[in-house]
Design an enzyme around this catalytic site. Structure first.
Site, PDB file in Angstrom:
ATOM      1  N   GLU A  24       0.830  -1.203   0.000  1.00 23.82           N
ATOM      2  CA  GLU A  24       0.000   0.000   0.000  1.00 23.82           C
ATOM      3  C   GLU A  24       0.865   1.253   0.000  1.00 23.82           C
ATOM      4  OE1 GLU A  24      -1.650   1.518   3.735  1.00 23.82           O
ATOM      5  OE2 GLU A  24      -1.161  -0.431   4.603  1.00 23.82           O
ATOM      6  N   VAL A 105      -5.992   0.153   2.612  1.00 24.77           N
ATOM      7  CA  VAL A 105      -6.057  -1.297   2.450  1.00 24.77           C
ATOM      8  C   VAL A 105      -7.151  -1.678   1.451  1.00 24.77           C
ATOM      9  CG1 VAL A 105      -6.654  -3.470   3.617  1.00 24.77           C
ATOM     10  CG2 VAL A 105      -5.035  -1.868   4.678  1.00 24.77           C
ATOM     11  N   ASP A 137     -19.493   2.931  13.025  1.00 26.91           N
ATOM     12  CA  ASP A 137     -18.207   3.268  12.418  1.00 26.91           C
ATOM     13  C   ASP A 137     -17.378   1.998  12.235  1.00 26.91           C
ATOM     14  OD1 ASP A 137     -15.954   4.473  11.470  1.00 26.91           O
ATOM     15  OD2 ASP A 137     -15.637   5.789  13.192  1.00 26.91           O
ATOM     16  N   SER A 139     -14.460   0.184   9.378  1.00 28.24           N
ATOM     17  CA  SER A 139     -13.591   0.401   8.222  1.00 28.24           C
ATOM     18  C   SER A 139     -14.125  -0.290   6.978  1.00 28.24           C
ATOM     19  CB  SER A 139     -12.188  -0.120   8.531  1.00 28.24           C
ATOM     20  OG  SER A 139     -11.388  -0.097   7.370  1.00 28.24           O
ATOM     21  N   ASP A 141     -12.277  -1.533   4.936  1.00 28.69           N
ATOM     22  CA  ASP A 141     -11.379  -2.665   4.678  1.00 28.69           C
ATOM     23  C   ASP A 141     -12.126  -3.988   4.797  1.00 28.69           C
ATOM     24  OD1 ASP A 141      -9.470  -0.688   4.618  1.00 28.69           O
ATOM     25  OD2 ASP A 141      -8.406  -1.348   6.422  1.00 28.69           O
ATOM     26  N   LYS A 158      -5.368  -2.314  14.420  1.00 24.54           N
ATOM     27  CA  LYS A 158      -4.785  -1.356  15.353  1.00 24.54           C
ATOM     28  C   LYS A 158      -5.480  -1.445  16.710  1.00 24.54           C
ATOM     29  CE  LYS A 158      -3.291   1.815  11.736  1.00 24.54           C
ATOM     30  NZ  LYS A 158      -3.789   1.050  10.577  1.00 24.54           N
TER      31      LYS A 158
END
Length: 303
Positions: A24, A105, A137, A139, A141, A158
């Site tokens: 990435e 990602v 909320d 991602s 991804d 994370k």
């Protein structure tokens, strides 16, 4: 492949069945400070080449989604102001507006798959955010990887995210998760998030075997390989927990919400650890790049 540029080197490697690893660009456009960002981008590409694999760093240059950025393009994205951060939903907008962008990602995975690349290494995945029961909320991804038959190597998600809820979502989305030589699910900065996963794999060849059987069964979702940072290189767990608690409190007190939350928390952690979290970030990334390259070699050999 309208709207997508694939470098000659990457295209030839894919056509020949040679090992290729997708990388990435947001790590050097938005994730690391200058000039270390460019140093890490170059280091990652060289690490991949040293393992006999073609690196395919992915980004957007003047509106053109590009798989296999040239050294000059990597330098430009690393040093130019005005480079935006593009997730999958942003690619068409960036293309029409002629923007240059680092790809997340989700966007990187999509473009890698379009170019015929099977393995992608990143640092940490996006996931379900804390408080998602109220904010929804999550991602992009996760939903994107649920539709792509890739192998993606990361150090988990994370630790600023809601890891238990993320693991639940991965199960719901049929995203298989295997731990590389561990059943402890990593939390990016730390080797063990305190949550377990069911399956451990011991070698790149075993990972390649799983991917091959998945493909034969017609399962079109990503195999996630959780590769923890070495214990001696992790952020000390006590320090991590203490700083994260203060970061979350500061975000709440400051009314930080939505897409501003992640950069705020990561910046807070970096400052409060005196840059130690940044060093861990680089160690995590390089470890995932090396493992991803080994998996790419194993997949190519299996073919």
């Amino acid at each position: 492949m309208t709207g997508l540029r694939v470098s000659d080197e990457v295209r030839a490697a894919v056509d020949e069945g040679s090992p290729v690893l997708a990388l990435e660009s947001t790590i050097f456009t938005h994730g690391l400070p200058r000039p270390r960002n460019l140093e890490v981008a170059r280091l990652a590409e060289q690490l991949v080449r040293d393992l006999g694999v073609v690196p395919a760093t992915i980004g957007v240059v003047d509106g053109v989604p590009t798989v296999g950025l040239s050294p000059r393009e990597i330098e430009r994205l690393s040093t130019s102001d005005g480079v935006v951060k593009a997730s999958l939903r942003d690619l068409a907008v960036a293309a029409v507006k002629g923007l240059s962008a680092g790809t997340t990602v989700a966007a990187t995975a999509h473009l890698a798959h379009r170019a015929g690349i099977r393995v992608f290494s990143t640092g940490g995945l996006g996931g379900v955010h804390r408080g998602a029961q109220q904010t929804f909320d999550e991602s992009a991804d996760l939903g994107t990887l649920a539709t792509l038959p890739l192998v993606v190597v990361s150090a988990g998600v994370k630790s600023i995210l809601d890891i238990p809820l993320t693991l639940e979502r991965l199960e719901t989305l049929n995203l298989a998760v295997v731990g590389y030589r561990t059943t402890d699910y990593p939390g990016f900065y730390i080797a063990d998030s305190g949550h377990d996963i069911e399956y451990e794999v011991d070698s790149p060849s075993e990972i390649a075997d799983i991917a091959r059987v998945r493909d034969a069964l017609g399962i079109a979702s990503t195999l996630l390989v959780a590769n923890p940072v070495a214990a001696e290189r992790e952020l000390p767990p006590e320090l991590h927990d203490e700083v994260l608690a203060r970061a979350l409190a500061a975000a709440a007190e400051g009314g930080i919400e939505g897409h501003d939350t992640t950069p705020f928390l990561l910046d807070f952690i970096q400052r409060e650890t005196g840059g130690r979290s940044l060093d861990v970030n680089v160690d995590v990334y390089c470890g995932n790049v090396a493992l991803g390259a080994e998996i790419a070699v194993a997949l190519a050999a299996a073919r």
